[in-house]
Design a protein around this motif. Structure first.
Motif, PDB file in Angstrom:
ATOM      1  N   THR A   1       0.857  -1.187   0.000  1.00 43.50           N
ATOM      2  CA  THR A   1       0.000   0.000   0.000  1.00 43.50           C
ATOM      3  C   THR A   1       0.890   1.233   0.000  1.00 43.50           C
ATOM      4  O   THR A   1       1.989   1.224   0.550  1.00 43.50           O
ATOM      5  N   ILE A   2       0.399   2.281  -0.639  1.00 48.35           N
ATOM      6  CA  ILE A   2       1.071   3.583  -0.555  1.00 48.35           C
ATOM      7  C   ILE A   2       0.039   4.624  -0.151  1.00 48.35           C
ATOM      8  O   ILE A   2      -1.169   4.461  -0.417  1.00 48.35           O
ATOM      9  N   VAL A   3       0.506   5.649   0.511  1.00 41.16           N
ATOM     10  CA  VAL A   3      -0.326   6.817   0.811  1.00 41.16           C
ATOM     11  C   VAL A   3       0.143   7.924  -0.119  1.00 41.16           C
ATOM     12  O   VAL A   3       1.277   8.387  -0.041  1.00 41.16           O
ATOM     13  N   GLY A   4      -0.738   8.303  -1.041  1.00 40.39           N
ATOM     14  CA  GLY A   4      -0.370   9.295  -2.036  1.00 40.39           C
ATOM     15  C   GLY A   4      -0.287  10.692  -1.461  1.00 40.39           C
ATOM     16  O   GLY A   4      -0.783  10.977  -0.358  1.00 40.39           O
ATOM     17  N   ASP A   5       0.331  11.573  -2.235  1.00 42.69           N
ATOM     18  CA  ASP A   5       0.372  12.982  -1.834  1.00 42.69           C
ATOM     19  C   ASP A   5      -1.028  13.581  -1.792  1.00 42.69           C
ATOM     20  O   ASP A   5      -1.225  14.655  -1.209  1.00 42.69           O
ATOM     21  N   ASP A   6      -1.994  12.895  -2.392  1.00 44.34           N
ATOM     22  CA  ASP A   6      -3.384  13.348  -2.347  1.00 44.34           C
ATOM     23  C   ASP A   6      -4.086  12.933  -1.062  1.00 44.34           C
ATOM     24  O   ASP A   6      -5.271  13.211  -0.875  1.00 44.34           O
ATOM     25  N   GLY A   7      -3.375  12.224  -0.157  1.00 43.89           N
ATOM     26  CA  GLY A   7      -3.968  11.793   1.106  1.00 43.89           C
ATOM     27  C   GLY A   7      -4.758  10.510   1.010  1.00 43.89           C
ATOM     28  O   GLY A   7      -5.397  10.103   1.995  1.00 43.89           O
ATOM     29  N   VAL A   8      -4.716   9.835  -0.118  1.00 45.48           N
ATOM     30  CA  VAL A   8      -5.489   8.617  -0.352  1.00 45.48           C
ATOM     31  C   VAL A   8      -4.556   7.410  -0.285  1.00 45.48           C
ATOM     32  O   VAL A   8      -3.410   7.473  -0.737  1.00 45.48           O
ATOM     33  N   ARG A   9      -5.048   6.301   0.282  1.00 50.34           N
ATOM     34  CA  ARG A   9      -4.261   5.074   0.331  1.00 50.34           C
ATOM     35  C   ARG A   9      -4.689   4.149  -0.814  1.00 50.34           C
ATOM     36  O   ARG A   9      -5.874   3.964  -1.079  1.00 50.34           O
ATOM     37  N   TYR A  10      -3.681   3.549  -1.475  1.00 49.61           N
ATOM     38  CA  TYR A  10      -3.914   2.643  -2.593  1.00 49.61           C
ATOM     39  C   TYR A  10      -3.293   1.291  -2.270  1.00 49.61           C
ATOM     40  O   TYR A  10      -2.152   1.215  -1.806  1.00 49.61           O
ATOM     41  N   LEU A  11      -4.048   0.224  -2.513  1.00 48.44           N
ATOM     42  CA  LEU A  11      -3.591  -1.137  -2.249  1.00 48.44           C
ATOM     43  C   LEU A  11      -3.496  -1.916  -3.548  1.00 48.44           C
ATOM     44  O   LEU A  11      -4.414  -1.888  -4.379  1.00 48.44           O
ATOM     45  N   GLY A  12      -2.371  -2.625  -3.719  1.00 49.68           N
ATOM     46  CA  GLY A  12      -2.229  -3.603  -4.789  1.00 49.68           C
ATOM     47  C   GLY A  12      -1.936  -4.953  -4.180  1.00 49.68           C
ATOM     48  O   GLY A  12      -0.899  -5.132  -3.517  1.00 49.68           O
ATOM     49  N   GLY A  13      -2.854  -5.905  -4.365  1.00 51.50           N
ATOM     50  CA  GLY A  13      -2.712  -7.213  -3.743  1.00 51.50           C
ATOM     51  C   GLY A  13      -2.649  -8.346  -4.742  1.00 51.50           C
ATOM     52  O   GLY A  13      -2.735  -8.148  -5.958  1.00 51.50           O
ATOM     53  N   HIS A  14      -2.539  -9.584  -4.229  1.00 49.80           N
ATOM     54  CA  HIS A  14      -2.348 -10.816  -5.016  1.00 49.80           C
ATOM     55  C   HIS A  14      -1.022 -10.797  -5.772  1.00 49.80           C
ATOM     56  O   HIS A  14      -0.880 -11.443  -6.812  1.00 49.80           O
ATOM     57  N   LEU A  15      -0.033 -10.066  -5.257  1.00 46.45           N
ATOM     58  CA  LEU A  15       1.225  -9.903  -5.976  1.00 46.45           C
ATOM     59  C   LEU A  15       2.020 -11.205  -5.981  1.00 46.45           C
ATOM     60  O   LEU A  15       2.072 -11.943  -4.989  1.00 46.45           O
ATOM     61  N   ASP A  16       2.659 -11.452  -7.108  1.00 45.88           N
ATOM     62  CA  ASP A  16       3.578 -12.581  -7.205  1.00 45.88           C
ATOM     63  C   ASP A  16       4.853 -12.277  -6.430  1.00 45.88           C
ATOM     64  O   ASP A  16       5.439 -13.164  -5.800  1.00 45.88           O
ATOM     65  N   SER A  17       5.282 -11.021  -6.480  1.00 47.70           N
ATOM     66  CA  SER A  17       6.476 -10.606  -5.750  1.00 47.70           C
ATOM     67  C   SER A  17       6.398  -9.113  -5.487  1.00 47.70           C
ATOM     68  O   SER A  17       5.661  -8.380  -6.162  1.00 47.70           O
ATOM     69  N   VAL A  18       7.166  -8.683  -4.509  1.00 46.17           N
ATOM     70  CA  VAL A  18       7.299  -7.265  -4.166  1.00 46.17           C
ATOM     71  C   VAL A  18       8.682  -6.804  -4.620  1.00 46.17           C
ATOM     72  O   VAL A  18       9.667  -7.528  -4.453  1.00 46.17           O
ATOM     73  N   ALA A  19       8.757  -5.625  -5.203  1.00 43.09           N
ATOM     74  CA  ALA A  19      10.035  -5.100  -5.679  1.00 43.09           C
ATOM     75  C   ALA A  19      11.026  -5.000  -4.526  1.00 43.09           C
ATOM     76  O   ALA A  19      10.667  -4.649  -3.395  1.00 43.09           O
ATOM     77  N   ALA A  20      12.289  -5.285  -4.824  1.00 41.72           N
ATOM     78  CA  ALA A  20      13.314  -5.385  -3.775  1.00 41.72           C
ATOM     79  C   ALA A  20      13.517  -4.073  -3.032  1.00 41.72           C
ATOM     80  O   ALA A  20      13.841  -4.076  -1.836  1.00 41.72           O
ATOM     81  N   ASP A  21      13.341  -2.946  -3.698  1.00 41.55           N
ATOM     82  CA  ASP A  21      13.610  -1.657  -3.051  1.00 41.55           C
ATOM     83  C   ASP A  21      12.419  -1.117  -2.276  1.00 41.55           C
ATOM     84  O   ASP A  21      12.520  -0.078  -1.620  1.00 41.55           O
ATOM     85  N   VAL A  22      11.296  -1.800  -2.339  1.00 36.58           N
ATOM     86  CA  VAL A  22      10.067  -1.265  -1.737  1.00 36.58           C
ATOM     87  C   VAL A  22      10.009  -1.629  -0.259  1.00 36.58           C
ATOM     88  O   VAL A  22       9.912  -2.799   0.108  1.00 36.58           O
ATOM     89  N   LYS A  23      10.081  -0.605   0.558  1.00 43.12           N
ATOM     90  CA  LYS A  23      10.015  -0.744   2.016  1.00 43.12           C
ATOM     91  C   LYS A  23       9.114   0.367   2.555  1.00 43.12           C
ATOM     92  O   LYS A  23       8.974   1.426   1.920  1.00 43.12           O
ATOM     93  N   PRO A  24       8.512   0.157   3.729  1.00 42.59           N
ATOM     94  CA  PRO A  24       7.712   1.238   4.323  1.00 42.59           C
ATOM     95  C   PRO A  24       8.550   2.504   4.491  1.00 42.59           C
ATOM     96  O   PRO A  24       9.692   2.465   4.933  1.00 42.59           O
ATOM     97  N   GLY A  25       7.961   3.631   4.089  1.00 46.60           N
ATOM     98  CA  GLY A  25       8.647   4.903   4.179  1.00 46.60           C
ATOM     99  C   GLY A  25       9.347   5.327   2.906  1.00 46.60           C
ATOM    100  O   GLY A  25       9.807   6.474   2.808  1.00 46.60           O
TER     101      GLY A  25
END
Length: 297
Positions: free
Chosen positions: A150-174
């Protein structure tokens, strides 16, 4: 006497011959001396001679079939509806998605496995789950999305992408990301195990991890996906999302697919056991108090 008669007959014959010759030669003014044998039927148009038109050449015919040349159309950009710029959350693949409410206000974006799931807007990564905890035996609501980001956009909205086969290596909270940043790959984790590969896409607002049902979808997303796919990249769900949050509260109770077959256990405290004695000493050794931590992510 006879000669006189002969002279008169000669004069009469000459006159008759002269009159016939004159009538054949001249007749009435403007009218042929010899009339046609059969007059044309009354009311029928007189036959007119037609001049055959020249056959057009192949080159001329092709030129006639070509539309007139004109200036290129002027491309008018879509109106700017917000200060935020969005992109479709699946990149580089042919997709389709549902445009109606089935169970939750979310959508399933069908795409081949391995397609890129990208940040739909500039923002900050909020939650990252790299473990696929879902099992059909339990079918717990908080595990249904499998691997997700999930990300929280600069618009204040949270977006979720699920059922992922993998998560990108550089993607961490923050992690700060731009629209189009690759967050993961489309897959079949969670309860999509027995379906085709797809992206579970949901719009909501930021809450704590314990309120997992909020991140699963609160705002119907297909109108925004339509706009982003067709080139109107500034249609924003911000206003609708904030209005709904004000109406329901930041942490509304779960109402859909809450229990599953087994809810994560709530924190509980074990009762203090009866003190026991050791065989060597008479010291009382009470058991320590233990807690079962919640397994809610």
């Amino acid at each position: 006497m006879r000669s006189g008669h002969l002279g008169r007959w000669a004069a009469v014959a000459g006159a008759v011959l002269l009159t016939g010759a004159c009538s054949q030669a001249t007749g009435l003014a403007g009218v042929s001396a010899t009339s046609p044998t059969t007059a044309p039927p009354t009311g029928s148009p007189a036959a007119t001679a037609t001049v055959p038109s020249p056959t057009p050449s192949v080159r001329h015919q092709a030129a006639a079939e070509q539309p007139p040349q004109g200036d290129d159309p002027v491309r008018v950009p879509p109106p700017k509806l917000s200060k935020y710029a969005y992109t479709f959350p699946v990149k580089g693949c042919k997709t389709s998605y549902q445009r109606k409410l089935l169970v939750l206000p979310k959508t399933t974006i069908w795409a081949p496995q391995g397609c890129e799931f990208v940040a739909p807007v500039d923002g900050v990564v909020d939650e990252v789950n790299v473990q696929n905890r879902w099992t059909p035996a339990k079918d717990e609501g908080w595990t249904r999305e499998g691997r997700f980001v999930t990300i929280v956009g600069d618009d204040g909205v949270r977006y979720l992408g699920g059922h992922l086969d993998s998560v990108a290596a550089d993607v961490k909270p923050g992690l700060r990301v731009k629209a189009g940043h690759v967050l993961g790959r489309v897959g079949r984790t969670g309860n999509a195990r027995d379906t085709g590969a797809n992206l579970y896409f949901a719009i909501s607002w930021k809450t704590g991890p314990a309120y997992w049902w909020v991140r699963r979808g609160m705002v119907e997303p297909w109108d925004y996906l339509d706009a982003w796919a067709k080139g109107n990249r500034t249609l924003s769900p911000r206003e609708e999302t904030l209005k709904l949050r004000a109406k329901l509260g930041e942490t509304p109770p779960c109402t859909v697919q809450c229990a599953g077959r087994a809810q994560p256990p709530a924190p509980s405290k074990t009762p203090r056991p009866t003190p026991r004695k050791t065989s060597d000493k008479n010291d009382e050794i009470p058991d320590k108090e233990t807690f079962n931590p919640t397994t809610v992510p």
